[in-house]
Write a protein that holds these residues in place. Structure first.
Motif, PDB file in Angstrom:
ATOM      1  N   ALA A  84      29.813  56.466  47.394  1.00 32.71           N
ATOM      2  CA  ALA A  84      29.957  57.646  46.550  1.00 32.71           C
ATOM      3  C   ALA A  84      29.083  57.449  45.330  1.00 32.71           C
ATOM      4  O   ALA A  84      28.904  56.325  44.860  1.00 32.71           O
ATOM      5  N   PHE A  85      28.524  58.554  44.843  1.00 29.88           N
ATOM      6  CA  PHE A  85      27.732  58.453  43.622  1.00 29.88           C
ATOM      7  C   PHE A  85      27.764  59.756  42.842  1.00 29.88           C
ATOM      8  O   PHE A  85      28.020  60.822  43.391  1.00 29.88           O
ATOM      9  N   SER A  86      27.518  59.642  41.534  1.00 27.83           N
ATOM     10  CA  SER A  86      27.421  60.770  40.618  1.00 27.83           C
ATOM     11  C   SER A  86      25.989  60.862  40.129  1.00 27.83           C
ATOM     12  O   SER A  86      25.352  59.840  39.870  1.00 27.83           O
ATOM     13  N   GLU A  87      25.517  62.077  39.975  1.00 27.81           N
ATOM     14  CA  GLU A  87      24.157  62.310  39.495  1.00 27.81           C
ATOM     15  C   GLU A  87      24.190  63.397  38.427  1.00 27.81           C
ATOM     16  O   GLU A  87      24.855  64.412  38.603  1.00 27.81           O
ATOM     17  N   SER A  88      23.474  63.163  37.332  1.00 29.25           N
ATOM     18  CA  SER A  88      23.346  64.195  36.306  1.00 29.25           C
ATOM     19  C   SER A  88      21.883  64.578  36.188  1.00 29.25           C
ATOM     20  O   SER A  88      20.990  63.733  36.322  1.00 29.25           O
ATOM     21  N   CYS A  89      21.633  65.862  35.961  1.00 25.93           N
ATOM     22  CA  CYS A  89      20.276  66.387  35.889  1.00 25.93           C
ATOM     23  C   CYS A  89      20.185  67.345  34.707  1.00 25.93           C
ATOM     24  O   CYS A  89      21.167  67.999  34.351  1.00 25.93           O
ATOM     25  N   VAL A  90      18.990  67.429  34.142  1.00 25.68           N
ATOM     26  CA  VAL A  90      18.742  68.366  33.045  1.00 25.68           C
ATOM     27  C   VAL A  90      17.399  69.041  33.289  1.00 25.68           C
ATOM     28  O   VAL A  90      16.374  68.365  33.431  1.00 25.68           O
ATOM     29  N   TYR A  91      17.428  70.384  33.357  1.00 23.29           N
ATOM     30  CA  TYR A  91      16.191  71.155  33.465  1.00 23.29           C
ATOM     31  C   TYR A  91      15.470  71.136  32.117  1.00 23.29           C
ATOM     32  O   TYR A  91      16.083  70.883  31.074  1.00 23.29           O
ATOM     33  N   VAL A  97      23.038  69.999  35.235  1.00 21.80           N
ATOM     34  CA  VAL A  97      23.632  70.013  36.562  1.00 21.80           C
ATOM     35  C   VAL A  97      24.345  68.676  36.751  1.00 21.80           C
ATOM     36  O   VAL A  97      23.839  67.635  36.336  1.00 21.80           O
ATOM     37  N   PHE A  98      25.508  68.713  37.371  1.00 18.72           N
ATOM     38  CA  PHE A  98      26.233  67.481  37.680  1.00 18.72           C
ATOM     39  C   PHE A  98      26.676  67.567  39.131  1.00 18.72           C
ATOM     40  O   PHE A  98      27.154  68.609  39.582  1.00 18.72           O
ATOM     41  N   SER A  99      26.500  66.460  39.865  1.00 18.81           N
ATOM     42  CA  SER A  99      26.937  66.457  41.264  1.00 18.81           C
ATOM     43  C   SER A  99      27.629  65.148  41.600  1.00 18.81           C
ATOM     44  O   SER A  99      27.347  64.101  41.011  1.00 18.81           O
ATOM     45  N   GLU A 100      28.517  65.256  42.557  1.00 18.93           N
ATOM     46  CA  GLU A 100      29.224  64.114  43.139  1.00 18.93           C
ATOM     47  C   GLU A 100      28.931  64.126  44.625  1.00 18.93           C
ATOM     48  O   GLU A 100      28.967  65.184  45.253  1.00 18.93           O
ATOM     49  N   SER A 101      28.623  62.963  45.168  1.00 23.33           N
ATOM     50  CA  SER A 101      28.350  62.854  46.606  1.00 23.33           C
ATOM     51  C   SER A 101      29.246  61.794  47.231  1.00 23.33           C
ATOM     52  O   SER A 101      29.444  60.719  46.657  1.00 23.33           O
ATOM     53  N   GLU A 112      26.208  61.244  56.982  1.00 24.24           N
ATOM     54  CA  GLU A 112      26.887  62.440  56.469  1.00 24.24           C
ATOM     55  C   GLU A 112      26.953  62.339  54.956  1.00 24.24           C
ATOM     56  O   GLU A 112      27.224  61.264  54.412  1.00 24.24           O
ATOM     57  N   GLN A 113      26.703  63.463  54.287  1.00 25.30           N
ATOM     58  CA  GLN A 113      26.809  63.511  52.835  1.00 25.30           C
ATOM     59  C   GLN A 113      27.423  64.838  52.453  1.00 25.30           C
ATOM     60  O   GLN A 113      26.990  65.891  52.939  1.00 25.30           O
ATOM     61  N   THR A 114      28.437  64.793  51.608  1.00 23.32           N
ATOM     62  CA  THR A 114      29.008  65.997  51.027  1.00 23.32           C
ATOM     63  C   THR A 114      28.681  65.972  49.547  1.00 23.32           C
ATOM     64  O   THR A 114      28.985  64.997  48.855  1.00 23.32           O
ATOM     65  N   ILE A 115      28.024  67.023  49.083  1.00 24.00           N
ATOM     66  CA  ILE A 115      27.651  67.168  47.680  1.00 24.00           C
ATOM     67  C   ILE A 115      28.466  68.299  47.075  1.00 24.00           C
ATOM     68  O   ILE A 115      28.472  69.415  47.604  1.00 24.00           O
ATOM     69  N   ILE A 116      29.147  68.002  45.975  1.00 20.34           N
ATOM     70  CA  ILE A 116      29.822  69.032  45.187  1.00 20.34           C
ATOM     71  C   ILE A 116      29.097  69.077  43.845  1.00 20.34           C
ATOM     72  O   ILE A 116      28.983  68.041  43.171  1.00 20.34           O
ATOM     73  N   GLN A 117      28.581  70.252  43.494  1.00 27.36           N
ATOM     74  CA  GLN A 117      27.773  70.339  42.279  1.00 27.36           C
ATOM     75  C   GLN A 117      28.141  71.552  41.440  1.00 27.36           C
ATOM     76  O   GLN A 117      28.637  72.554  41.949  1.00 27.36           O
TER      77      GLN A 117
END
Length: 121
Positions: A84-91, A97-101, A112-117
């Motif tokens: 599992a990992f968390s990712e943060s992004c900035v335009y 944007v924040f996502s959890e996978s 298999e990967q499930t992304i919730i963003q």
């Protein structure tokens, strides 16, 4: 999908790929038959976006990493055939944007990967 732990998942490659905007590095982590499921404001849990196979995943990654934004791997936990990992992004305009996978692994590759963003609106 059946999973096994024939080889370890490379979390450092994940970090390099995400933070260096290198979709080819990220693509190397996916099995040929991998599937990504995305749930967000536009793709509800009952009708998620599904991306199947390395070719389609490559197209998705090329699109995401072509955008004018920064990406940072926040956390990554690997245990057996799951990670599992968390990712943060900035335009460039400041939209965040924040996502959890959650991922399933087979022989060290993502199958298999499930992304919730979520993102600023």
């Amino acid at each position: 999908m059946g999973t096994s732990t024939g080889s370890a998942f490379d979390a450092e490659t994940l970090r390099r790929g995400i933070e260096s905007h290198t979709p080819q590095t990220l693509l190397s982590l996916y099995a040929d038959d991998a599937e990504i499921r995305v749930v967000d404001h536009n793709s509800r849990p009952s009708h998620p976006t599904l991306v199947r196979g390395r070719e389609r995943i490559a197209e998705m990654l090329d699109d995401v990493y072509s955008r004018d934004m920064t990406h940072r791997l926040e956390d990554c936990v690997v245990q057996d055939d799951r990670a599992a990992f968390s990712e943060s992004c900035v335009y460039a305009d400041g939209v965040q944007v924040f996502s959890e996978s959650m991922i399933s692994l087979r022989d060290g590759k993502i199958v298999e990967q499930t992304i919730i963003q979520a993102w600023d609106e």
